[in-house]
Design a protein around this motif. Structure first.
Motif, PDB file in Angstrom:
ATOM      1  N   LEU A  18       0.913  -1.138  -0.040  1.00  0.00           N
ATOM      2  CA  LEU A  18      -0.004  -0.104   0.095  1.00  0.00           C
ATOM      3  C   LEU A  18       0.824   1.334   0.019  1.00  0.00           C
ATOM      4  CD1 LEU A  18      -2.799   1.306  -0.031  1.00  0.00           C
ATOM      5  CD2 LEU A  18      -2.829   1.133   2.285  1.00  0.00           C
ATOM      6  N   PRO A  19       1.928   1.367   0.940  1.00  0.00           N
ATOM      7  CA  PRO A  19       2.720   2.576   0.641  1.00  0.00           C
ATOM      8  C   PRO A  19       3.488   2.567  -0.285  1.00  0.00           C
ATOM      9  CG  PRO A  19       3.066   1.378   3.021  1.00  0.00           C
ATOM     10  CD  PRO A  19       2.126   0.702   1.865  1.00  0.00           C
ATOM     11  N   ALA A  20       4.005   1.751  -1.116  1.00  0.00           N
ATOM     12  CA  ALA A  20       4.572   1.698  -2.234  1.00  0.00           C
ATOM     13  C   ALA A  20       3.639   2.335  -3.358  1.00  0.00           C
ATOM     14  CB  ALA A  20       5.177   0.465  -2.694  1.00  0.00           C
ATOM     15  N   LEU A  21       2.249   1.602  -3.312  1.00  0.00           N
ATOM     16  CA  LEU A  21       1.316   2.081  -4.551  1.00  0.00           C
ATOM     17  C   LEU A  21       1.171   3.504  -4.331  1.00  0.00           C
ATOM     18  CD1 LEU A  21      -0.863  -1.039  -4.698  1.00  0.00           C
ATOM     19  CD2 LEU A  21       0.802  -0.187  -6.537  1.00  0.00           C
ATOM     20  N   ARG A  22       0.783   3.839  -3.007  1.00  0.00           N
ATOM     21  CA  ARG A  22       0.508   5.234  -2.759  1.00  0.00           C
ATOM     22  C   ARG A  22       1.502   6.102  -3.257  1.00  0.00           C
ATOM     23  NH1 ARG A  22      -3.656   6.725   0.009  1.00  0.00           N
ATOM     24  NH2 ARG A  22      -4.673   5.127   1.620  1.00  0.00           N
ATOM     25  N   ARG A  23       2.705   5.949  -3.369  1.00  0.00           N
ATOM     26  CA  ARG A  23       3.627   6.901  -3.944  1.00  0.00           C
ATOM     27  C   ARG A  23       3.586   6.819  -5.508  1.00  0.00           C
ATOM     28  NH1 ARG A  23       6.973   4.303   0.012  1.00  0.00           N
ATOM     29  NH2 ARG A  23       7.557   2.772  -1.300  1.00  0.00           N
ATOM     30  N   ARG A  24       3.169   5.860  -6.080  1.00  0.00           N
ATOM     31  CA  ARG A  24       2.808   5.872  -7.428  1.00  0.00           C
ATOM     32  C   ARG A  24       1.416   6.239  -7.931  1.00  0.00           C
ATOM     33  NH1 ARG A  24       6.733   3.899 -10.530  1.00  0.00           N
ATOM     34  NH2 ARG A  24       8.364   2.315  -9.823  1.00  0.00           N
ATOM     35  N   ILE A  25       0.696   5.890  -7.130  1.00  0.00           N
ATOM     36  CA  ILE A  25      -0.878   6.362  -7.495  1.00  0.00           C
ATOM     37  C   ILE A  25      -1.218   7.262  -6.188  1.00  0.00           C
ATOM     38  CG2 ILE A  25      -3.276   5.617  -8.247  1.00  0.00           C
ATOM     39  CD1 ILE A  25      -1.930   2.857  -8.767  1.00  0.00           C
ATOM     40  N   PRO A  26      -1.233   8.521  -6.115  1.00  0.00           N
ATOM     41  CA  PRO A  26      -1.541   9.483  -4.813  1.00  0.00           C
ATOM     42  C   PRO A  26      -2.950   9.333  -4.900  1.00  0.00           C
ATOM     43  CG  PRO A  26      -0.702  10.668  -6.838  1.00  0.00           C
ATOM     44  CD  PRO A  26      -0.607   9.551  -7.025  1.00  0.00           C
ATOM     45  N   SER A  27      -3.736   9.183  -5.759  1.00  0.00           N
ATOM     46  CA  SER A  27      -5.381   9.461  -5.375  1.00  0.00           C
ATOM     47  C   SER A  27      -5.971   8.052  -4.691  1.00  0.00           C
ATOM     48  CB  SER A  27      -5.965   9.618  -6.814  1.00  0.00           C
ATOM     49  OG  SER A  27      -7.143   9.460  -6.560  1.00  0.00           O
ATOM     50  N   SER A  28      -6.185   8.344  -3.641  1.00  0.00           N
ATOM     51  CA  SER A  28      -6.936   6.983  -3.022  1.00  0.00           C
ATOM     52  C   SER A  28      -7.910   6.419  -3.997  1.00  0.00           C
ATOM     53  CB  SER A  28      -7.397   7.334  -1.625  1.00  0.00           C
ATOM     54  OG  SER A  28      -6.527   7.784  -0.769  1.00  0.00           O
ATOM     55  N   LEU A  29      -8.767   7.198  -4.543  1.00  0.00           N
ATOM     56  CA  LEU A  29      -9.931   6.638  -5.269  1.00  0.00           C
ATOM     57  C   LEU A  29      -9.340   5.835  -6.468  1.00  0.00           C
ATOM     58  CD1 LEU A  29     -13.029   7.155  -5.437  1.00  0.00           C
ATOM     59  CD2 LEU A  29     -12.870   8.922  -6.865  1.00  0.00           C
ATOM     60  N   ALA A  30      -8.373   6.454  -7.336  1.00  0.00           N
ATOM     61  CA  ALA A  30      -7.652   5.701  -8.356  1.00  0.00           C
ATOM     62  C   ALA A  30      -6.830   4.444  -7.784  1.00  0.00           C
ATOM     63  CB  ALA A  30      -6.599   6.447  -9.002  1.00  0.00           C
ATOM     64  N   LEU A  31      -6.418   4.467  -6.589  1.00  0.00           N
ATOM     65  CA  LEU A  31      -5.847   3.225  -6.021  1.00  0.00           C
ATOM     66  C   LEU A  31      -6.665   2.316  -5.690  1.00  0.00           C
ATOM     67  CD1 LEU A  31      -3.264   1.949  -5.063  1.00  0.00           C
ATOM     68  CD2 LEU A  31      -3.445   3.175  -2.877  1.00  0.00           C
ATOM     69  N   GLN A  32      -7.774   2.750  -5.151  1.00  0.00           N
ATOM     70  CA  GLN A  32      -8.898   1.671  -4.978  1.00  0.00           C
ATOM     71  C   GLN A  32      -9.503   0.869  -6.291  1.00  0.00           C
ATOM     72  OE1 GLN A  32     -12.841   2.608  -3.224  1.00  0.00           O
ATOM     73  NE2 GLN A  32     -12.536   1.202  -1.774  1.00  0.00           N
ATOM     74  N   ARG A  33      -9.747   1.903  -7.418  1.00  0.00           N
ATOM     75  CA  ARG A  33     -10.080   1.197  -8.754  1.00  0.00           C
ATOM     76  C   ARG A  33      -9.161   0.185  -9.050  1.00  0.00           C
ATOM     77  NH1 ARG A  33     -11.584   7.300 -10.644  1.00  0.00           N
ATOM     78  NH2 ARG A  33     -13.707   7.160  -9.513  1.00  0.00           N
ATOM     79  N   PHE A  34      -7.591   0.442  -8.859  1.00  0.00           N
ATOM     80  CA  PHE A  34      -6.606  -0.494  -9.481  1.00  0.00           C
ATOM     81  C   PHE A  34      -6.589  -1.574  -8.680  1.00  0.00           C
ATOM     82  CE2 PHE A  34      -2.397  -2.096  -8.232  1.00  0.00           C
ATOM     83  CZ  PHE A  34      -2.043  -2.529  -9.220  1.00  0.00           C
ATOM     84  N   ALA A  35      -7.076  -1.551  -7.055  1.00  0.00           N
ATOM     85  CA  ALA A  35      -7.163  -2.797  -6.309  1.00  0.00           C
ATOM     86  C   ALA A  35      -8.240  -3.536  -6.645  1.00  0.00           C
ATOM     87  CB  ALA A  35      -7.270  -2.457  -4.839  1.00  0.00           C
ATOM     88  N   ILE A  36      -9.511  -2.728  -7.170  1.00  0.00           N
ATOM     89  CA  ILE A  36     -10.651  -3.585  -7.513  1.00  0.00           C
ATOM     90  C   ILE A  36     -10.532  -4.413  -8.755  1.00  0.00           C
ATOM     91  CG2 ILE A  36     -12.978  -3.422  -8.586  1.00  0.00           C
ATOM     92  CD1 ILE A  36     -13.404  -1.070  -6.631  1.00  0.00           C
ATOM     93  N   CYS A  37      -9.579  -3.871  -9.638  1.00  0.00           N
ATOM     94  CA  CYS A  37      -9.364  -4.400 -10.900  1.00  0.00           C
ATOM     95  C   CYS A  37      -8.443  -5.523 -10.661  1.00  0.00           C
ATOM     96  CB  CYS A  37      -8.875  -3.653 -12.031  1.00  0.00           C
ATOM     97  SG  CYS A  37      -9.896  -2.333 -12.657  1.00  0.00           S
ATOM     98  N   ALA A  38      -7.524  -5.298  -9.719  1.00  0.00           N
ATOM     99  CA  ALA A  38      -6.362  -6.383  -9.480  1.00  0.00           C
ATOM    100  C   ALA A  38      -7.374  -7.477  -8.764  1.00  0.00           C
ATOM    101  CB  ALA A  38      -5.467  -5.961  -8.557  1.00  0.00           C
ATOM    102  N   MET A  39      -8.188  -7.075  -8.095  1.00  0.00           N
ATOM    103  CA  MET A  39      -9.000  -8.183  -7.366  1.00  0.00           C
ATOM    104  C   MET A  39      -9.590  -9.221  -8.240  1.00  0.00           C
ATOM    105  SD  MET A  39     -10.238  -9.847  -4.637  1.00  0.00           S
ATOM    106  CE  MET A  39     -11.583 -10.817  -4.348  1.00  0.00           C
ATOM    107  N   ALA A  40     -10.269  -8.698  -9.407  1.00  0.00           N
ATOM    108  CA  ALA A  40     -10.869  -9.485 -10.282  1.00  0.00           C
ATOM    109  C   ALA A  40      -9.986 -10.523 -10.999  1.00  0.00           C
ATOM    110  CB  ALA A  40     -11.646  -8.477 -11.269  1.00  0.00           C
ATOM    111  N   ILE A  41      -8.616 -10.006 -11.487  1.00  0.00           N
ATOM    112  CA  ILE A  41      -7.833 -10.718 -12.385  1.00  0.00           C
ATOM    113  C   ILE A  41      -7.893 -12.245 -11.644  1.00  0.00           C
ATOM    114  CG2 ILE A  41      -5.604 -11.057 -13.200  1.00  0.00           C
ATOM    115  CD1 ILE A  41      -5.631  -7.860 -13.524  1.00  0.00           C
ATOM    116  N   PRO A  42      -7.190 -12.530 -10.391  1.00  0.00           N
ATOM    117  CA  PRO A  42      -7.388 -13.844 -10.093  1.00  0.00           C
ATOM    118  C   PRO A  42      -8.478 -14.680 -10.044  1.00  0.00           C
ATOM    119  CG  PRO A  42      -6.349 -12.458  -8.210  1.00  0.00           C
ATOM    120  CD  PRO A  42      -7.188 -11.705  -9.298  1.00  0.00           C
TER     121      PRO A  42
END
Length: 167
Positions: A18-42
Motif C-alpha cells: 500500500l505505501p509503495a502504491l501510494r507513492r505511484r498512485i497518490p489518489s486514493s480513489l484511483a488506487l481503490q479502482r486499481f485494487a478492484i481490477c487487481a482483485m478481479a484478475i485472479p
C-alpha cells in the motif's frame, strides 16, 4: 495451508504494498479502482488457468495458485483499508459519533457475505462441474460470475468523485 498464508499476505499488502502504491498512485480513489481490477484478475482468469495447466499435479498447482492467491488477498486488503479510510474521511466532526455505527454496519455486511458465500459458492462449483452445458454455464461459471460481479463495485467506484471521499 493457503489460509495460514492469508494473514502474512494481508500484512505485507497493507504495510509494504500500500505505501509503495501510494507513492505511484497518490489518489486514493484511483488506487481503490486499481485494487478492484487487481482483485478481479485472479478469480476471473488466473485460477481457471492454473486449474487448466496443473490438473493432476498438486505441487505445480499450489505453486501456480500462490501468486494469484497473493494478488487476491492483498487486493481485498487494499480495498477494505481504502474503503474505511473513505468512511473516516467523509464523516465530519459534528457526526463523529456515527462513525462507529457506520463502520460496524460495514463489518456486519462483510460477515454476512463471509457466512453465505462458502455455501453458495460450494453449490455453484458443484453444479458447474457437473453441468452438461457449454460456456458460460460450464465449469467456468463460478469464475465468470466472480469477474462479472466485480463490475458492480468498479461501476460504483467510477461514479465517485475525489470530493466525495476527500478527508
Amino acid at each position: 495451508f493457503t489460509q495460514m498464508l492469508g494473514g502474512p499476505m494481508l500484512l505485507l499488502g497493507n504495510l509494504v504494498l500500500l505505501p509503495a502504491l501510494r507513492r505511484r498512485i497518490p489518489s486514493s480513489l484511483a488506487l481503490q479502482r486499481f485494487a478492484i481490477c487487481a482483485m478481479a484478475i485472479p478469480g476471473f482468469a488466473l485460477f481457471p488457468l492454473a486449474a487448466a495447466c496443473c490438473a493432476g499435479d498438486d505441487g505445480a498447482a499450489t505453486l501456480a495458485v500462490l501468486p494469484a492467491f497473493f494478488l487476491r488477498i492483498t487486493s481485498v486488503g487494499l480495498i477494505f483499508t481504502l474503503s474505511f479510510q473513505f468512511i473516516n474521511g467523509v464523516v465530519d466532526e459534528g457526526h463523529r459519533s456515527m462513525l462507529g455505527g457506520v463502520t460496524g454496519a460495514a463489518q456486519q455486511a462483510g460477515n454476512v457475505a463471509r457466512f453465505l458465500t462458502p455455501s453458495a459458492s460450494a453449490w455453484l462449483v458443484a453444479w458447474a462441474n457437473a453441468s452438461p452445458y457449454r460456456f458460460p454455464l460450464d465449469h467456468t461459471l463460478p469464475f465468470t460470475l466472480f469477474g462479472v460481479a466485480w463490475l458492480a463495485p468498479l461501476y460504483f467506484n467510477l461514479r465517485l468523485k475525489a470530493a466525495d471521499v476527500a478527508a
